[in-house]
Motif scaffolding. Sequence first.
Motif, mmCIF file in Angstrom:
data_model
loop_
_atom_site.group_PDB
_atom_site.id
_atom_site.type_symbol
_atom_site.label_atom_id
_atom_site.label_comp_id
_atom_site.label_asym_id
_atom_site.label_seq_id
_atom_site.Cartn_x
_atom_site.Cartn_y
_atom_site.Cartn_z
ATOM 1 N N LEU A 1 -0.998 -10.987 7.634
ATOM 2 C CA LEU A 1 -1.372 -12.322 8.007
ATOM 3 C C LEU A 1 -3.196 -12.315 7.456
ATOM 4 N N ILE A 2 -3.505 -11.201 6.464
ATOM 5 C CA ILE A 2 -4.726 -12.383 6.162
ATOM 6 C C ILE A 2 -4.136 -12.800 5.159
ATOM 7 N N VAL A 3 -3.755 -12.405 4.343
ATOM 8 C CA VAL A 3 -3.196 -13.203 2.889
ATOM 9 C C VAL A 3 -1.832 -14.443 3.286
ATOM 10 N N THR B 1 -7.272 -14.219 -8.322
ATOM 11 C CA THR B 1 -8.373 -13.199 -7.565
ATOM 12 C C THR B 1 -6.630 -12.135 -6.480
ATOM 13 N N ALA B 2 -5.798 -12.336 -6.616
ATOM 14 C CA ALA B 2 -4.204 -11.540 -6.138
ATOM 15 C C ALA B 2 -3.671 -10.245 -7.728
ATOM 16 N N GLY B 3 -4.315 -11.365 -8.507
ATOM 17 C CA GLY B 3 -4.056 -10.445 -10.354
ATOM 18 C C GLY B 3 -5.072 -8.733 -9.858
ATOM 19 N N LEU B 4 -6.463 -9.590 -10.119
ATOM 20 C CA LEU B 4 -7.623 -8.769 -10.340
ATOM 21 C C LEU B 4 -7.754 -7.794 -8.943
ATOM 22 N N ALA B 5 -7.557 -8.517 -7.822
ATOM 23 C CA ALA B 5 -6.924 -6.713 -6.114
ATOM 24 C C ALA B 5 -6.286 -5.914 -6.887
ATOM 25 N N LEU B 6 -5.429 -6.481 -7.752
ATOM 26 C CA LEU B 6 -3.925 -5.428 -8.037
ATOM 27 C C LEU B 6 -4.023 -4.322 -9.394
ATOM 28 N N ALA B 7 -5.638 -5.032 -10.186
ATOM 29 C CA ALA B 7 -5.582 -4.223 -11.424
ATOM 30 C C ALA B 7 -6.943 -3.727 -11.105
ATOM 31 N N LEU B 8 -7.946 -4.057 -10.159
ATOM 32 C CA LEU B 8 -8.880 -3.110 -10.023
ATOM 33 C C LEU B 8 -9.107 -2.263 -8.386
ATOM 34 N N GLY B 9 -8.045 -2.758 -8.250
ATOM 35 C CA GLY B 9 -7.883 -2.313 -6.935
ATOM 36 C C GLY B 9 -8.518 -0.522 -6.817
ATOM 37 N N GLU B 10 -8.186 0.069 -7.784
ATOM 38 C CA GLU B 10 -8.744 1.844 -8.164
ATOM 39 C C GLU B 10 -10.251 2.273 -7.887
ATOM 40 N N VAL C 1 -7.491 -13.443 0.168
ATOM 41 C CA VAL C 1 -6.636 -12.284 -0.638
ATOM 42 C C VAL C 1 -6.721 -11.172 -1.243
ATOM 43 N N ALA C 2 -7.987 -11.158 -1.966
ATOM 44 C CA ALA C 2 -8.185 -9.560 -2.292
ATOM 45 C C ALA C 2 -8.454 -8.339 -1.719
ATOM 46 N N LEU C 3 -8.733 -9.014 -0.223
ATOM 47 C CA LEU C 3 -8.334 -7.738 0.708
ATOM 48 C C LEU C 3 -7.144 -7.214 0.976
ATOM 49 N N GLY C 4 -6.346 -8.140 1.413
ATOM 50 C CA GLY C 4 -5.195 -8.160 2.223
ATOM 51 C C GLY C 4 -3.996 -7.447 0.709
ATOM 52 N N ILE C 5 -4.382 -8.091 -0.750
ATOM 53 C CA ILE C 5 -4.067 -7.677 -1.353
ATOM 54 C C ILE C 5 -3.966 -5.903 -1.425
ATOM 55 N N THR C 6 -5.537 -5.779 -1.464
ATOM 56 C CA THR C 6 -5.563 -4.412 -1.883
ATOM 57 C C THR C 6 -5.278 -3.488 -1.211
ATOM 58 N N LEU C 7 -5.241 -3.808 0.575
ATOM 59 C CA LEU C 7 -4.445 -3.037 1.304
ATOM 60 C C LEU C 7 -3.281 -2.954 1.845
ATOM 61 N N SER D 1 -5.519 2.071 5.271
ATOM 62 C CA SER D 1 -6.297 1.959 5.021
ATOM 63 C C SER D 1 -7.122 1.276 4.554
ATOM 64 N N LEU D 2 -8.639 1.173 4.836
ATOM 65 C CA LEU D 2 -9.047 0.053 4.555
ATOM 66 C C LEU D 2 -9.477 -0.039 2.321
ATOM 67 N N PRO D 3 -9.663 -0.807 1.257
ATOM 68 C CA PRO D 3 -10.153 -0.679 0.982
ATOM 69 C C PRO D 3 -11.977 -0.365 0.286
ATOM 70 N N GLU D 4 -11.929 1.207 -0.846
ATOM 71 C CA GLU D 4 -12.394 1.692 -0.093
ATOM 72 C C GLU D 4 -14.323 0.469 -1.280
ATOM 73 N N ALA D 5 -14.623 -0.289 -0.251
ATOM 74 C CA ALA D 5 -15.954 -0.836 -0.787
ATOM 75 C C ALA D 5 -17.154 0.176 -0.982
ATOM 76 N N HIS D 6 -17.461 1.095 -0.533
ATOM 77 C CA HIS D 6 -18.466 1.983 0.249
ATOM 78 C C HIS D 6 -18.094 3.316 -0.503
ATOM 79 N N GLY D 7 -17.026 3.967 -1.749
ATOM 80 C CA GLY D 7 -16.968 5.034 -2.074
ATOM 81 C C GLY D 7 -16.141 5.102 -2.600
ATOM 82 N N PRO D 8 -15.601 6.385 -3.521
ATOM 83 C CA PRO D 8 -14.574 6.543 -3.918
ATOM 84 C C PRO D 8 -12.926 6.200 -3.407
#
Lengths: 218, 123
Positions: free
Chosen positions: A167-169, A188-197, B48-54, B110-117
Amino acid sequence: MSRGIRAGILAALPLSPGIVAVGAVVGALAIRCGLSPVESVVLSLIVFAGTAQIAALEVLERGGGAVEVVAAGLVMSLRYLAYGAALAPSLGRIPGVCRGLLAYLLTDTMFAVSARIPAHLSPAERASFAGAAGAVAWLAWQGGVLAGSIAGAAGIPPLLATSVPLLIVGLATARLRSAPEVVCVGVTAGLALALGELPGGWLLAAAGGTAAGGLAWR
Amino acid sequence: MSATLWVGVFALGLGTWALRGAAWLSVRPVCTTTGPPLGGLGSTALMVALGITLLRDDPVGVAGLVAAVGVVVLSAATGRVSLAVGLALGGLWGAGRAGWIDSAPTEPTSLPEAHGPAREPAR
C-alpha cells in the motif's frame, strides 16, 4: 456539503479498505506487544502515524524506554516534513486552528490523495478536500486499529501484513507522471534493495533517489 | 504501560504533529522558492524506500518485490491503488496456494531498522 469536502471524501473512500487492513495489523501488533485494546486505541489516537506506531511498538516489545520510543517513532515520521512542504503551497493560507487539524490528519493517504486535487477548486476548497480525505483516512485507520486490537494477532489473515508495504509503494507511485519522478523511484528502489541491510539504509536510499530525481529535473 | 512510557507516547504524538505542521511555518518558503520540487520527490522517495525495505525483509521474499512492481505499474497507469494492491495480494495468495512461494507471513511485517542493527524478518 462543499465541493471540496465531497470530492475529498470520494477520493479517499476507495482507499479505506486498505487502510482498515493495515490498521488491523498494527492493532494486532499492539496486543502482541502486551498492550490492552484500550491502550492500543489511545496510542493510535495520540500518534496517528502507522509507521511511527509500529516503530514505537517494536521498541516496547524489546523492552525499550520512553526515549527510545520517541526517537524510533520520530525517525519514521521524518517524511511528514517533506509531505507538508510539498502539500502546503497548493492549499493557500489556512487559519491557525485548521492548520493544526490538517497537520494532525496529514498521512501517506492524505498526501497521496491530495496530489490529485481537482484543478478547478479554490485554495479554501483544496484545504477542505485535504481535510475531508484525511478525516476519512483517520476513521478507517482508527476503526482498523480497534478491530485488530479486539481480534488480536490470531485473528489477522496472514497476507494482510504484506499489504502494508504494498500500500505504501502504491500510494507513492499512483501519481508518477514525469521523468524525474520515475528516475527518483527507480534509483530509490535499487538503493533500498542494495542498502537494506544497513541501519538507516532506507533513509540513505531515499536521499539518493531524491538527489537523482533532482538531477534529472535539471 | 507505565506512566513514563505514556509520557513518551505523548511526546511522540506531539513531535509527529510538529513535523507534519512545520511546512506551514518555516519550511514552506524554502521549498517553494528554490530549485527542483525536492519536497515532492523526497516524500515519494521516502515512501518507496520504506515500502521496498519492508518487502525486502518480508517472508514472501522475491514474490513480494514482483508484486510491488505490479502495484507500481498498475497504480501509475490507473491511479487505482486499492485495485493494484488487491490484485497483488490476490496474486500472492494464489502463488502461495500453488506452492510457488515458501510461506505467507504470520505476523505483522517488521520495520526497517533506522535506529539499530538489522534483525531476522518476522515469521
